[in-house]
Design an enzyme around this catalytic site. Structure first.
Site, mmCIF file in Angstrom:
data_model
loop_
_atom_site.group_PDB
_atom_site.id
_atom_site.type_symbol
_atom_site.label_atom_id
_atom_site.label_comp_id
_atom_site.label_asym_id
_atom_site.label_seq_id
_atom_site.Cartn_x
_atom_site.Cartn_y
_atom_site.Cartn_z
ATOM 1 N N GLU A 414 0.833 -1.214 0.000
ATOM 2 C CA GLU A 414 0.000 0.000 0.000
ATOM 3 C C GLU A 414 0.864 1.258 0.000
ATOM 4 O OE1 GLU A 414 -3.113 -0.293 2.939
ATOM 5 O OE2 GLU A 414 -4.002 -1.980 1.879
ATOM 6 N N GLU A 491 -3.643 -9.046 -0.104
ATOM 7 C CA GLU A 491 -4.119 -8.865 1.279
ATOM 8 C C GLU A 491 -5.632 -8.766 1.261
ATOM 9 O OE1 GLU A 491 -1.924 -5.984 3.666
ATOM 10 O OE2 GLU A 491 -3.843 -5.397 4.531
HETATM 11 C C1 GAL Z 1 -4.058 -2.771 5.297
HETATM 12 C C2 GAL Z 1 -2.551 -2.739 5.539
HETATM 13 C C3 GAL Z 1 -2.150 -3.692 6.654
HETATM 14 C C4 GAL Z 1 -3.065 -3.513 7.822
HETATM 15 C C5 GAL Z 1 -4.476 -3.737 7.385
HETATM 16 C C6 GAL Z 1 -5.480 -3.675 8.509
HETATM 17 O O1 GAL Z 1 -4.497 -1.710 4.566
HETATM 18 O O2 GAL Z 1 -1.866 -3.102 4.378
HETATM 19 O O3 GAL Z 1 -0.823 -3.456 7.026
HETATM 20 O O4 GAL Z 1 -2.903 -2.215 8.296
HETATM 21 O O5 GAL Z 1 -4.805 -2.765 6.440
HETATM 22 O O6 GAL Z 1 -6.771 -3.799 8.024
#
Ligand code: GAL
Length: 799
Positions: A414, A491
């Site tokens: 991100e 993710e």
């Molecule tokens: C994402 C991020 C992760 C964590 C996650 C929590 O956007 O890449 O590191 O923060 O959100 O939902």
């Protein structure tokens, strides 16, 4: 430059004199016998400094985990509110006179962070990145024989806040001392690949880059050893250039896969005349894989979904101090769930994680950065970007590229540059760095903007895989939006849950924090989140929502759930006292939440029938009962012997549900296939808490001062029924050849320390982590709590 390229068929050499039984290179642990001081003292690098009052300890060590949770700590709630600061380490050591002609190197696997190292008062250097491995040459400054040497390490983690999750502080990974001859193979100098693999034969290529000083006086021998240490191929060639290519064919190769992670070893020997002057062994695996824009991922020609989880590096109550058994336990739990891949979010992992993934059969997405030039926290790595990113990324690839488990590189998570044109230039630069050192694996970046027209990292055209974080609603249209591209869900989910906590009704989905802001306005007063897989962060989804989509389309090669385990820090959606995350499929103590069994029912073939919630409610209360199951076509539930109905999953259902009026007793479920019973399970109403129960995951451990036994603590009633809401304060006593290393209960809000001899249970469970000493013998663990029968358990520490 022309490369000497020797192509050798089945050349098995046992040249007399070349094969030395003992290794010439000595790599020894440098973890024992350090001294530690928490605080700053600018004179502590001096040889004569008096450290006699400092604390004695062995590495790896994380000082933050020993501290107190406090919302005022500058780390902030994002890092769990544990203290950071500055710490110093010193170690006195002798180097035998026999090593005078040798080169002595020190390898740090990782120090968090801003480490500076001195040997006998000489400054060796600084390494800001807390996740990278680095080496110094101690030789010019050493004393030999009976004269003492002193190494001093300053660790500065005071520049807070510098992370969005708990990092730990200190020399938290292993340290090694390497003794080699003056002429030796440089660090990470060989790259092992398998350019050709088929069931009959595989070709292993070893490409070694050497300094000019290793010239035609020397030869390089490479041998391949199978898992029985039998040499199955070798080749020896004179060194005529700085880049040496050796090819060895292995007939009937045993392929590495996630189901059968067969490993070979490559032994390199540097030879002068008839003497081996250096040797180095690397683990490797023979495998090939492919991403296809239509068909998704395949390993060794077999289609397979990447069923991954993201992991941060802390080990709950043990903090971030590396412990191989702790990592192995996490991986075992994930393996049993059916998980086959790990994303090392968002940084280079401990080498032990990669070794275990090689051995246990996990694919690894090896990630480099959570930010580039643009920060996410005030003092994060963006401050070191300009000076260090090239070296750090190169070192990560060089260190990790021989692991068969590593199948993809991620150059960032991100990253904020995806929103402006610097995403193009930096994206291209980083991909180029990776490809120069490894052109066998795809490179991706975990993108949070799923609009291909607006995302500048995607626009760079440099990525091999489009890695998307969240945005599951656009996945079905991926092929339309990204024509010809290959997908990976880098993710997903960010579903939220507290183990053992249930809010009803269970069949409506909540997004928390609702308005995208904290504090959460309609959360629970006790900072819990329901574990009926019906709550997620507003940018994510429940587990079921995204898995249904990934499951449906072949072109969706797979994904990584955020996260496999809860971790310290980032307690979305709550404010203090929440101090650890709610995202895990497994809680911080290692106790699976209910949704673990949804994955197990989908990702494994072993029979699953899991019933939730527990069965202690108020009479007359309406309760939603869920079952996760597989290998069956229906489940029937019975309350106190009376059927409450048969349920079948239809369409893409992943669970079944009954809504019932609670009455105490026994809730039983039976799964059936073609009318035959497959499994039965039950939950039973518990009476008054009566006694403590202790259960060890392993009752025999190694007496090596490292190995661990994880003891689950629960409270039973008089009939041995577990009490689901037990929260007693349990006091532990450990005697004999072990120590109590940490305590936990998986609660996200418990502010009692992890390093203690007592802890409350939470929703019926507690954890005591026992570590062996170096002497074999019995370890006796006793647990007491007011008003309960105590418990005792014996573990054997073996040599
Ligand atoms: C994402 C991020 C992760 C964590 C996650 C929590 O956007 O890449 O590191 O923060 O959100 O939902």
């Amino acid at each position: 430059m022309r490369l000497p390229y020797l192509y050798t068929l089945y050349l098995v050499l046992f040249a007399a004199g070349f094969a030395s039984a003992q290794n010439v290179r000595k790599t020894t642990s440098f973890n024992a016998g350090w001294k530690f001081f928490l605080g700053n003292d600018s004179t502590a690098n001096a040889i004569k400094y008096d450290d006699s009052r400092w604390r004695k300890l062995d590495l790896p060590h994380d000082w933050s985990i020993e501290g107190k949770f406090d919302s005022k700590n500058p780390t902030t709630q994002a890092e769990g509110g544990l203290p950071a600061g500055i710490g110093w380490y010193r170690k006195n050591f002798l180097i035998p006179a026999s090593s005078k002609a040798k080169t002595i190197l020190i390898d740090f696997d990782g120090v968090f962070h801003n480490s500076e190292v001195w040997i006998n008062g000489h400054y060796l250097g600084k390494r800001p990145n807390g996740y990278i491995s680095f080496r110094y040459d101690l030789t010019p400054y050493l004393q030999f024989g009976t004269q003492q040497n002193v190494i001093a390490v300053r660790v500065d983690n005071s520049d807070q806040p510098n992370s969005r999750w708990y990092t730990g502080s200190g020399i938290y990974r292993n340290v090694w001392l390497i003794t080699v001859n003056k002429i030796h193979l440089p660090q990470w100098s060989s790259f092992i690949t398998t350019p050709q693999v088929n069931p009959q034969k595989a070709e292993i290529n070893i490409r070694t880059v050497l300094p000019g000083s290793i010239n035609s006086k020397y030869k390089l021998k490479a041998s391949i050893l199978d898992d029985q240490a039998k040499v199955v191929g070798s080749v020896i060639i004179p060194i005529t250039d700085t880049v040496i290519q050796q090819n060895i064919r292995v007939s009937n190769p045993q392929l590495w896969s996630v189901k059968r992670p067969y490993l070979y070893k490559v032994k390199l020997q540097l030879i002068a005349g008839d003497k081996v002057i250096d040797d180095y062994t690397t683990t490797t695996g023979i495998r090939y894989f492919n991403f296809d824009a239509d068909k998704g991922f395949s390993l060794n020609g077999e289609p397979m979904k990447i069923l991954g989880v993201c992991l941060h590096h802390d080990q709950g109550a043990l903090g971030t101090a590396v412990n191989t058994r702790a990592i192995e336990r996490q991986l075992q739990l994930l393996k049993e769930m059916g998980c086959n891949a790990i994303r090392t979010s968002h940084n280079p992992p401990a080498p032990e994680l990669l070794d275990l993934c090689d051995k246990m059969g996990f694919l690894v997405m090896d990630e480099s950065f959570d930010m580039w030039k643009k920060k996410k926290s005030k003092h994060d790595y963006h401050e070191d970007w300009d000076e260090w990113h090239v070296k750090d990324l190169q070192d990560q690839v060089l260190r990790d590229r021989n692991h068969p488990s590593v199948f993809a590189w991620s150059i960032g998570n991100e990253i904020r540059e995806q929103f402006d044109s610097t995403g193009v230039s930096i994206g291209r630069e980083l991909v180029k760095i990776v490809k120069q050192l490894d052109n066998t694996r795809p490179v991706t970046s975990a993108l949070s903007d799923a609009d291909p027209k607006k995302n500048f990292i995607y626009q760079s055209g440099a990525l091999d895989l489009v890695g998307l974080n969240y945005h599951q609603e656009v996945y079905a249209d991926f092929q339309k939006n990204y024509p010809g591209q290959k997908f990976i869900g880098t993710e997903n989910m960010s579903a939220l849950a507290t183990r053992g906590h249930y809010d009803m009704p269970s069949d409506s989905i909540r997004r928390w924090p609702k308005d995208g802001k904290t504090p959460l306005k309609d959360g629970n007063a006790d900072f819990t989140v329901s574990s009926y897989d019906n709550v997620s962060a507003y940018w994510g989804s429940t587990h079921e929502e995204t898995w249904k989509i990934i499951k449906k389309h072949d072109f969706l090669s797979g994904f990584f759930v955020w996260t496999g385990f809860d971790y310290i820090g980032e307690p979305t959606p709550y404010l203090w006292p929440a101090r650890s995350s709610y995202f895990g499929i497994v809680d911080l103590a290692g106790f699976p939440k209910d949704v673990y069994y949804m994955y197990q029912s989908e990702w494994t073939t072993k029979p699953v029938l899991h019933l939730l919630p527990h069965w202690n409610w108020k009479p007359g209360q309406t309760i939603d009962v869920w079952a996760y199951y597989n290998n069956a076509d229906e489940v029937e539930a019975f309350l106190n012997g009376k059927s409450i109905g048969v349920r079948k999953k239809t369409g893409d259902d992943l669970h079944v549900m009954w809504r019932v009026k609670y009455e105490p007793g026994v809730l039983k479920a039976v799964s059936r296939r073609n009318g035959e019973v497959v499994m039965t399970t039950q939950v039973v109403t518990a009476g008054e808490p009566y006694k403590i129960q202790l259960k060890a995951d392993r009752d025999k451990i190694n007496a090596d001062s490292k190995d661990l036994s994880y003891i689950t603590v629960s409270v039973l009633d008089k009939n041995n029924v577990p009490v689901p809401d037990a929260n007693q304060l349990v006091k532990f006593k450990v005697t004999g050849q072990g120590i109590l290393k940490g305590v936990d209960n998986g609660s996200q809000t418990d502010l009692d320390p992890f390093v203690s001899d007592q802890h409350h249970l939470f929703n019926g469970l507690g954890l005591a982590i026992i570590q062996s000493k170096s002497v074999a013998g019995k370890i006796t663990v006793s647990a007491n709590a007011d008003g309960l029968q105590p418990a005792r358990l014996v573990i054997q520490a073996k040599r």
